[in-house]
Scaffold this motif. Structure first.
Motif, PDB file in Angstrom:
ATOM      1  N   CYS A 139       9.422  -1.143   0.049  1.00 47.34           N
ATOM      2  CA  CYS A 139      10.064  -2.081  -0.874  1.00 47.34           C
ATOM      3  C   CYS A 139      11.466  -1.562  -1.172  1.00 47.34           C
ATOM      4  CB  CYS A 139       9.241  -2.305  -2.138  1.00 47.34           C
ATOM      5  SG  CYS A 139       9.032  -0.914  -3.208  1.00 47.34           S
ATOM      6  N   ARG A 140      12.328  -2.481  -1.471  1.00 49.62           N
ATOM      7  CA  ARG A 140      13.738  -2.133  -1.705  1.00 49.62           C
ATOM      8  C   ARG A 140      14.082  -2.266  -3.182  1.00 49.62           C
ATOM      9  NH1 ARG A 140      16.250  -4.862   3.639  1.00 49.62           N
ATOM     10  NH2 ARG A 140      15.603  -3.184   5.013  1.00 49.62           N
ATOM     11  N   GLN A 141      15.010  -1.433  -3.588  1.00 48.65           N
ATOM     12  CA  GLN A 141      15.493  -1.444  -4.972  1.00 48.65           C
ATOM     13  C   GLN A 141      16.983  -1.144  -4.961  1.00 48.65           C
ATOM     14  OE1 GLN A 141      14.052  -1.677  -8.424  1.00 48.65           O
ATOM     15  NE2 GLN A 141      16.254  -1.847  -8.616  1.00 48.65           N
ATOM     16  N   LYS A 142      17.755  -2.063  -5.461  1.00 51.81           N
ATOM     17  CA  LYS A 142      19.183  -1.802  -5.624  1.00 51.81           C
ATOM     18  C   LYS A 142      19.359  -0.953  -6.871  1.00 51.81           C
ATOM     19  CE  LYS A 142      23.660  -4.028  -6.160  1.00 51.81           C
ATOM     20  NZ  LYS A 142      24.374  -5.306  -6.256  1.00 51.81           N
ATOM     21  N   HIS A 153      20.077   2.236 -14.219  1.00 60.78           N
ATOM     22  CA  HIS A 153      19.461   3.404 -13.590  1.00 60.78           C
ATOM     23  C   HIS A 153      20.350   4.646 -13.654  1.00 60.78           C
ATOM     24  CE1 HIS A 153      17.407   0.169 -10.994  1.00 60.78           C
ATOM     25  NE2 HIS A 153      16.500   0.626 -11.832  1.00 60.78           N
ATOM     26  N   MET A 167      11.190   3.489 -10.620  1.00 55.91           N
ATOM     27  CA  MET A 167      11.293   2.794  -9.337  1.00 55.91           C
ATOM     28  C   MET A 167      10.056   3.056  -8.477  1.00 55.91           C
ATOM     29  SD  MET A 167      15.228   3.363  -8.204  1.00 55.91           S
ATOM     30  CE  MET A 167      16.459   3.669  -9.453  1.00 55.91           C
ATOM     31  N   ASP A 201       7.298   0.974  -9.771  1.00 52.90           N
ATOM     32  CA  ASP A 201       7.496  -0.412  -9.334  1.00 52.90           C
ATOM     33  C   ASP A 201       6.993  -0.600  -7.904  1.00 52.90           C
ATOM     34  OD1 ASP A 201       8.698  -0.952 -11.777  1.00 52.90           O
ATOM     35  OD2 ASP A 201      10.750  -0.939 -10.971  1.00 52.90           O
ATOM     36  N   CYS A 202       7.247   0.380  -7.051  1.00 48.30           N
ATOM     37  CA  CYS A 202       6.788   0.316  -5.667  1.00 48.30           C
ATOM     38  C   CYS A 202       5.260   0.325  -5.607  1.00 48.30           C
ATOM     39  CB  CYS A 202       7.369   1.490  -4.879  1.00 48.30           C
ATOM     40  SG  CYS A 202       6.923   1.506  -3.131  1.00 48.30           S
TER      41      CYS A 202
END
Length: 135
Positions: free
Chosen positions: A5-8, A13, A28, A31-32
């Motif tokens: 999964c991607r997170q900008k 942050h 993060m 979240d994944c």
């Protein structure tokens, strides 16, 4: 097989120097994990947490390179062991080809009384069907 999964990296942050403040990585990572349970196991946390919980019992992370505001991180998660009531995960986060962090964690399935209990059959079946790296 790995789940990705991607997170900008967002402003929230970062610390004043514009790099990710390390506790935000743990958010993060969670979240994944939550997305993995939803998309791969078919058991979203909003359903899990109505009757039980999946707390993190241990976590270890090595931070290899700082991440900056605006970076697009890819988190890769792999189940390396599925026990009776626990699950060991390995994860890595990269930005392009550059490793930003690596580590592992152990999740435990607990019932309404807060005590470990065996994973539901549907979780075991989802792991077996997809071969998420389980041994």
């Amino acid at each position: 097989m790995q789940f990705a999964c991607r997170q900008k990296v967002l402003f929230r942050h970062c610390d004043p120097a514009g790099i990710v403040f390390y506790p935000r990585y743990f958010e993060m990572l969670n979240d994944c994990v939550e997305t993995f349970f939803d998309e791969c196991i078919g058991w979203p946390f909003e359903t899990v947490h109505k009757e039980a919980a999946v707390p993190t019992a241990s976590i270890s992370v090595d931070f290899t390179t700082p991440s900056h505001h605006g970076d697009l991180l890819e988190f890769n998660l792999m189940v390396v062991r599925l026990g009776t009531a626990s699950m060991a995960l390995e994860f890595r986060a990269t930005c392009g080809e550059e490793l930003r962090l690596k580590g592992g964690s152990t999740l435990v399935y607990v019932g309404p009384g807060g005590r470990p209990q065996p994973w539901p059959r549907t979780v075991r079946d989802a792991m077996a069907d997809k071969k998420w790296g389980t041994q």
